[in-house]
Design a protein around this motif. Structure first.
Motif, PDB file in Angstrom:
ATOM      1  N   THR A  31      -9.893 -62.683 -15.822  1.00  0.00           N
ATOM      2  CA  THR A  31      -8.516 -62.417 -15.400  1.00  0.00           C
ATOM      3  C   THR A  31      -8.150 -60.936 -15.419  1.00  0.00           C
ATOM      4  OG1 THR A  31      -7.679 -62.831 -17.630  1.00  0.00           O
ATOM      5  CG2 THR A  31      -7.705 -64.704 -16.095  1.00  0.00           C
ATOM      6  N   SER A  32      -8.972 -60.101 -16.044  1.00  0.00           N
ATOM      7  CA  SER A  32      -8.769 -58.650 -15.989  1.00  0.00           C
ATOM      8  C   SER A  32      -9.288 -58.162 -14.639  1.00  0.00           C
ATOM      9  CB  SER A  32      -9.525 -57.963 -17.128  1.00  0.00           C
ATOM     10  OG  SER A  32      -9.002 -58.355 -18.377  1.00  0.00           O
ATOM     11  N   SER A  33      -8.724 -57.071 -14.137  1.00  0.00           N
ATOM     12  CA  SER A  33      -9.128 -56.635 -12.796  1.00  0.00           C
ATOM     13  C   SER A  33      -9.196 -55.118 -12.668  1.00  0.00           C
ATOM     14  CB  SER A  33      -8.150 -57.182 -11.749  1.00  0.00           C
ATOM     15  OG  SER A  33      -6.860 -56.634 -11.951  1.00  0.00           O
ATOM     16  N   ILE A  34     -10.026 -54.696 -11.714  1.00  0.00           N
ATOM     17  CA  ILE A  34     -10.093 -53.290 -11.319  1.00  0.00           C
ATOM     18  C   ILE A  34     -10.016 -53.259  -9.793  1.00  0.00           C
ATOM     19  CG2 ILE A  34     -11.405 -51.132 -11.346  1.00  0.00           C
ATOM     20  CD1 ILE A  34     -13.036 -52.327 -13.693  1.00  0.00           C
ATOM     21  N   GLU A  35      -9.031 -52.548  -9.289  1.00  0.00           N
ATOM     22  CA  GLU A  35      -8.905 -52.329  -7.852  1.00  0.00           C
ATOM     23  C   GLU A  35      -9.215 -50.858  -7.584  1.00  0.00           C
ATOM     24  OE1 GLU A  35      -4.973 -53.466  -6.660  1.00  0.00           O
ATOM     25  OE2 GLU A  35      -5.206 -55.504  -7.421  1.00  0.00           O
ATOM     26  N   TRP A  36      -9.975 -50.583  -6.536  1.00  0.00           N
ATOM     27  CA  TRP A  36     -10.291 -49.198  -6.192  1.00  0.00           C
ATOM     28  C   TRP A  36      -9.710 -48.854  -4.827  1.00  0.00           C
ATOM     29  CZ3 TRP A  36     -13.003 -48.697  -1.699  1.00  0.00           C
ATOM     30  CH2 TRP A  36     -13.823 -49.756  -1.303  1.00  0.00           C
ATOM     31  N   LEU A  37      -9.455 -47.569  -4.633  1.00  0.00           N
ATOM     32  CA  LEU A  37      -8.951 -47.051  -3.371  1.00  0.00           C
ATOM     33  C   LEU A  37      -9.642 -45.722  -3.099  1.00  0.00           C
ATOM     34  CD1 LEU A  37      -6.911 -47.010  -0.970  1.00  0.00           C
ATOM     35  CD2 LEU A  37      -5.317 -45.854  -2.521  1.00  0.00           C
ATOM     36  N   GLY A  38     -10.355 -45.651  -1.988  1.00  0.00           N
ATOM     37  CA  GLY A  38     -11.006 -44.420  -1.573  1.00  0.00           C
ATOM     38  C   GLY A  38     -10.430 -43.979  -0.239  1.00  0.00           C
ATOM     39  N   ILE A 140      -2.004 -45.264 -20.467  1.00  0.00           N
ATOM     40  CA  ILE A 140      -2.196 -46.711 -20.464  1.00  0.00           C
ATOM     41  C   ILE A 140      -0.972 -47.356 -21.125  1.00  0.00           C
ATOM     42  CG2 ILE A 140      -3.602 -46.599 -22.572  1.00  0.00           C
ATOM     43  CD1 ILE A 140      -5.182 -49.050 -21.456  1.00  0.00           C
ATOM     44  N   THR A 141      -0.459 -48.399 -20.488  1.00  0.00           N
ATOM     45  CA  THR A 141       0.725 -49.103 -20.987  1.00  0.00           C
ATOM     46  C   THR A 141       0.302 -50.468 -21.523  1.00  0.00           C
ATOM     47  OG1 THR A 141       2.091 -48.013 -19.328  1.00  0.00           O
ATOM     48  CG2 THR A 141       3.006 -49.999 -20.357  1.00  0.00           C
ATOM     49  N   VAL A 142       0.743 -50.784 -22.736  1.00  0.00           N
ATOM     50  CA  VAL A 142       0.408 -52.057 -23.382  1.00  0.00           C
ATOM     51  C   VAL A 142       1.678 -52.890 -23.506  1.00  0.00           C
ATOM     52  CG1 VAL A 142      -0.490 -53.147 -25.467  1.00  0.00           C
ATOM     53  CG2 VAL A 142      -1.473 -50.983 -24.677  1.00  0.00           C
ATOM     54  N   ASN A 143       1.592 -54.136 -23.048  1.00  0.00           N
ATOM     55  CA  ASN A 143       2.695 -55.096 -23.188  1.00  0.00           C
ATOM     56  C   ASN A 143       2.107 -56.427 -23.642  1.00  0.00           C
ATOM     57  OD1 ASN A 143       5.096 -53.677 -22.412  1.00  0.00           O
ATOM     58  ND2 ASN A 143       4.271 -53.616 -20.336  1.00  0.00           N
ATOM     59  N   GLY A 144       2.325 -56.764 -24.905  1.00  0.00           N
ATOM     60  CA  GLY A 144       1.793 -58.023 -25.437  1.00  0.00           C
ATOM     61  C   GLY A 144       0.283 -58.060 -25.343  1.00  0.00           C
ATOM     62  N   THR A 149      -3.300 -49.432 -16.327  1.00  0.00           N
ATOM     63  CA  THR A 149      -3.420 -48.004 -16.083  1.00  0.00           C
ATOM     64  C   THR A 149      -3.846 -47.778 -14.642  1.00  0.00           C
ATOM     65  OG1 THR A 149      -4.414 -45.916 -16.822  1.00  0.00           O
ATOM     66  CG2 THR A 149      -5.844 -47.853 -16.847  1.00  0.00           C
ATOM     67  N   THR A 150      -3.518 -46.624 -14.130  1.00  0.00           N
ATOM     68  CA  THR A 150      -3.996 -46.174 -12.827  1.00  0.00           C
ATOM     69  C   THR A 150      -4.405 -44.717 -13.007  1.00  0.00           C
ATOM     70  OG1 THR A 150      -2.504 -47.668 -11.650  1.00  0.00           O
ATOM     71  CG2 THR A 150      -3.406 -45.819 -10.399  1.00  0.00           C
ATOM     72  N   PHE A 151      -5.619 -44.387 -12.579  1.00  0.00           N
ATOM     73  CA  PHE A 151      -6.065 -42.997 -12.692  1.00  0.00           C
ATOM     74  C   PHE A 151      -7.088 -42.685 -11.608  1.00  0.00           C
ATOM     75  CE2 PHE A 151      -8.861 -45.451 -15.421  1.00  0.00           C
ATOM     76  CZ  PHE A 151     -10.117 -44.888 -15.268  1.00  0.00           C
ATOM     77  N   ASN A 152      -7.293 -41.394 -11.370  1.00  0.00           N
ATOM     78  CA  ASN A 152      -8.233 -40.932 -10.357  1.00  0.00           C
ATOM     79  C   ASN A 152      -9.527 -40.458 -10.992  1.00  0.00           C
ATOM     80  OD1 ASN A 152      -6.465 -41.418  -8.217  1.00  0.00           O
ATOM     81  ND2 ASN A 152      -5.526 -39.406  -8.402  1.00  0.00           N
ATOM     82  N   VAL A 153     -10.614 -40.638 -10.255  1.00  0.00           N
ATOM     83  CA  VAL A 153     -11.944 -40.202 -10.685  1.00  0.00           C
ATOM     84  C   VAL A 153     -12.498 -39.296  -9.592  1.00  0.00           C
ATOM     85  CG1 VAL A 153     -14.293 -40.949 -11.225  1.00  0.00           C
ATOM     86  CG2 VAL A 153     -12.336 -42.342 -11.960  1.00  0.00           C
ATOM     87  N   ASP A 154     -13.000 -38.128  -9.984  1.00  0.00           N
ATOM     88  CA  ASP A 154     -13.655 -37.221  -9.049  1.00  0.00           C
ATOM     89  C   ASP A 154     -15.126 -37.630  -8.949  1.00  0.00           C
ATOM     90  OD1 ASP A 154     -14.941 -35.149  -7.698  1.00  0.00           O
ATOM     91  OD2 ASP A 154     -13.839 -33.571  -8.747  1.00  0.00           O
ATOM     92  N   VAL A 184      -6.234 -50.538 -13.012  1.00  0.00           N
ATOM     93  CA  VAL A 184      -6.845 -51.460 -13.970  1.00  0.00           C
ATOM     94  C   VAL A 184      -5.768 -52.316 -14.645  1.00  0.00           C
ATOM     95  CG1 VAL A 184      -8.295 -51.619 -16.035  1.00  0.00           C
ATOM     96  CG2 VAL A 184      -8.664 -49.744 -14.397  1.00  0.00           C
ATOM     97  N   ALA A 185      -6.022 -53.622 -14.714  1.00  0.00           N
ATOM     98  CA  ALA A 185      -5.147 -54.552 -15.427  1.00  0.00           C
ATOM     99  C   ALA A 185      -6.015 -55.335 -16.409  1.00  0.00           C
ATOM    100  CB  ALA A 185      -4.453 -55.490 -14.459  1.00  0.00           C
ATOM    101  N   LEU A 186      -5.752 -55.149 -17.692  1.00  0.00           N
ATOM    102  CA  LEU A 186      -6.508 -55.831 -18.740  1.00  0.00           C
ATOM    103  C   LEU A 186      -5.700 -56.983 -19.314  1.00  0.00           C
ATOM    104  CD1 LEU A 186      -7.646 -52.688 -20.784  1.00  0.00           C
ATOM    105  CD2 LEU A 186      -8.951 -53.895 -19.026  1.00  0.00           C
TER     106      LEU A 186
END
Length: 188
Positions: A31-38, A140-144, A149-154, A184-186
């Protein structure tokens, strides 16, 4: 001698309490996910990549660490279908990009974390892609039992230079931007 025993007992109690207060919570990889955008000069592509495993570490309600392994071989575009999807996925998994035959996973290990505001932390982590480790910093934001988080990678810092204007200045409209975004959604 009594004082020495008392000090030793107090030290054991303090250490036990400190160690017991740290709690590791495994993420739910389904149920955790990682979405990428290039992005490139003429457009963009987006998709997903799956977690292989991961965990966050808390002391009480405070996030203090975490480590994650990503199954880079699961990388897929979600904005294409058919032949074009197969071509893009194949190219992204090839040595020009992530080289998933040789490097099927990537890792992120949080090295330092500090509170920014209520439920928001600033993390500095070691990100390893294609066997190359570089620091990244993100909020990174934690709720329960969730964190986002959303961040860029070079990508060029990990040896991924294909169609980078930083390395090929005459590439024109075939240029692909050096940074890609990870959202990212954990769930844990």
């Amino acid at each position: 001698m009594k004082n020495l025993k008392s000090i030793a007992l107090a030290l054991v109690v303090v250490l036990s309490t400190t160690l017991a207060s740290a709690q590791t919570k495994k993420i739910d990889v389904k149920t955790s996910s990682i979405e990428w955008l290039g992005k490139k000069v003429t457009g963009q592509h987006n998709g997903t990549v799956n977690f292989k495993e991961g965990a966050v570490v808390f002391k009480g309600k405070k996030l203090v660490g975490g480590s994650f392994t990503v199954d880079v071989a699961s990388l897929t575009a979600t904005d294409l279908s058919g032949e074009y999807l197969g071509k893009l996925n194949g190219h992204l998994k090839a040595d020009d990009f992530f080289g998933t035959d040789k490097f099927p996973t990537a890792t992120l290990v949080i090295k330092k974390i500090g509170a920014k505001s209520a439920n928001v932390y600033t993390a500095t982590a070691d990100l390893t892609i294609k066997g190359i480790t570089q620091p990244v910093t993100f909020d990174i934001t934690v709720n329960g039992n969730t964190a986002t988080t959303t961040f860029n990678v070079d990508r060029t810092k990990y040896g991924i230079k294909y169609n980078s204007k930083s390395f090929f200045d005459t590439i024109g409209d075939k240029a692909i931007y050096d940074e890609f975004e990870l959202k990212v959604a954990l769930k844990f």
